[in-house]
Design a protein around this motif. Structure first.
Motif, PDB file in Angstrom:
ATOM      1  N   ARG A 158      -4.301  -4.031   5.127  1.00 13.44           N
ATOM      2  CA  ARG A 158      -4.122  -4.548   3.781  1.00 13.44           C
ATOM      3  C   ARG A 158      -5.003  -5.764   3.500  1.00 13.44           C
ATOM      4  O   ARG A 158      -5.429  -5.979   2.360  1.00 13.44           O
ATOM      5  CB  ARG A 158      -2.663  -4.865   3.507  1.00 13.44           C
ATOM      6  N   PRO A 161       3.266  -0.141  -7.167  1.00 17.82           N
ATOM      7  CA  PRO A 161       1.909  -0.186  -6.608  1.00 17.82           C
ATOM      8  C   PRO A 161       1.082   1.054  -6.913  1.00 17.82           C
ATOM      9  O   PRO A 161      -0.107   0.951  -7.214  1.00 17.82           O
ATOM     10  CB  PRO A 161       2.155  -0.322  -5.099  1.00 17.82           C
ATOM     11  N   GLY A 210      -7.352  -5.630   0.437  1.00 20.88           N
ATOM     12  CA  GLY A 210      -7.135  -6.649  -0.578  1.00 20.88           C
ATOM     13  C   GLY A 210      -8.370  -7.506  -0.791  1.00 20.88           C
ATOM     14  O   GLY A 210      -8.729  -7.826  -1.934  1.00 20.88           O
ATOM     15  N   LEU A 261       0.827  -1.190   0.000  1.00 20.29           N
ATOM     16  CA  LEU A 261       0.000   0.000   0.000  1.00 20.29           C
ATOM     17  C   LEU A 261       0.868   1.248   0.000  1.00 20.29           C
ATOM     18  O   LEU A 261       1.955   1.256   0.566  1.00 20.29           O
ATOM     19  CB  LEU A 261      -0.916   0.015   1.226  1.00 20.29           C
ATOM     20  N   LEU A 285      -7.204   4.180  -2.202  1.00 18.23           N
ATOM     21  CA  LEU A 285      -5.872   3.753  -1.770  1.00 18.23           C
ATOM     22  C   LEU A 285      -4.784   4.634  -2.379  1.00 18.23           C
ATOM     23  O   LEU A 285      -3.799   4.963  -1.715  1.00 18.23           O
ATOM     24  CB  LEU A 285      -5.635   2.298  -2.162  1.00 18.23           C
ATOM     25  N   THR A 301      -1.812  -6.384  -2.921  1.00 20.96           N
ATOM     26  CA  THR A 301      -2.116  -5.716  -1.651  1.00 20.96           C
ATOM     27  C   THR A 301      -2.039  -6.694  -0.488  1.00 20.96           C
ATOM     28  O   THR A 301      -1.477  -6.386   0.568  1.00 20.96           O
ATOM     29  CB  THR A 301      -3.513  -5.079  -1.708  1.00 20.96           C
TER      30      THR A 301
END
Length: 213
Positions: free
Chosen positions: A127, A36, A131, A2, A166, A74
């Motif tokens: 997370r 990411p 996720g 993240l 995010l 994630t």
């Protein structure tokens, strides 16, 4: 993994808007990369055209598969490269034009109302929650719905809210994404139920000699 920084909202949204210009160049693998932040930016971008009541062949499967990949990244807290079959995929040429008309207005509006807040929700501590919600949103996007060609607007909204929440670390947007993900699954279930009811009604209208005995 993240994002751990605290981005300036307008700067983050400008990067999202600029990324849209690259959509018509090269393959998904060339554009998205492995970072990411890049993947979250692109996930939200690819979901954006599906917010419109238009059908783009193959987009739902592509976005859903990419969403599952980002969800796994994630959960594992590390970047995962696109699989070869997805990395070499080229999106429809008309998609770039659609994105330019949609993303510019959308990001301009979001830049004014979003801000880094409730930062704990976008931290590594959550997370598994994020996720899991991304995976559910991606699966709702990929679930086929009978007799409905434009059925991805609610799942696309869930994907975009979670990805961009995010990306810019906006916990308020993430909370909205959790809610819309639940609504997406309710929406898919409703369409399946309606499709089954319509199919049953059509079977009842068949002549008796055509029906199963």
């Amino acid at each position: 993994m993240l994002p751990t920084d605290r981005p300036a909202p307008r700067t983050a949204w400008m990067r999202v808007a600029l990324a849209a210009a690259q959509l018509s160049h090269g393959t998904l693998g060339d554009a998205i990369g492995r970072h990411p932040r890049q993947q979250l930016t692109w996930l939200g971008l690819l979901a954006a055209p599906l917010l419109l009541p238009v059908a783009i062949p193959g987009m739902a499967t592509t976005v859903g598969a990419f969403c599952l990949l980002v969800a796994l990244s994630t959960l594992l807290a590390r970047p995962i490269p696109l699989p070869h079959w997805l990395a070499r995929r080229r999106l429809p040429p008309t998609l770039g034009k659609t994105l330019h008309s949609v993303v510019g207005r959308l990001t301009h509006w979001l830049a004014r109302i979003s801000q880094p807040r409730l930062l704990g929700l976008s931290s590594a501590r959550y997370r598994y929650l994020n996720g899991g919600m991304l995976a559910l949103a991606g699966l709702s996007m990929m679930t086929p719905v009978p007799m409905i060609s434009i059925d991805n607007m609610v799942p696309a909204a869930a994907v975009a809210l979670l990805a961009w929440g995010l990306r810019v670390r906006d916990g308020g947007m993430l909370l909205a994404g959790y809610l819309v993900t639940a609504l997406a699954w309710a929406y898919v279930a409703l369409l399946w139920w309606a499709g089954a009811e319509i199919a049953a009604w059509l079977l009842e209208q068949l002549p008796a000699s055509w029906q199963w005995r």
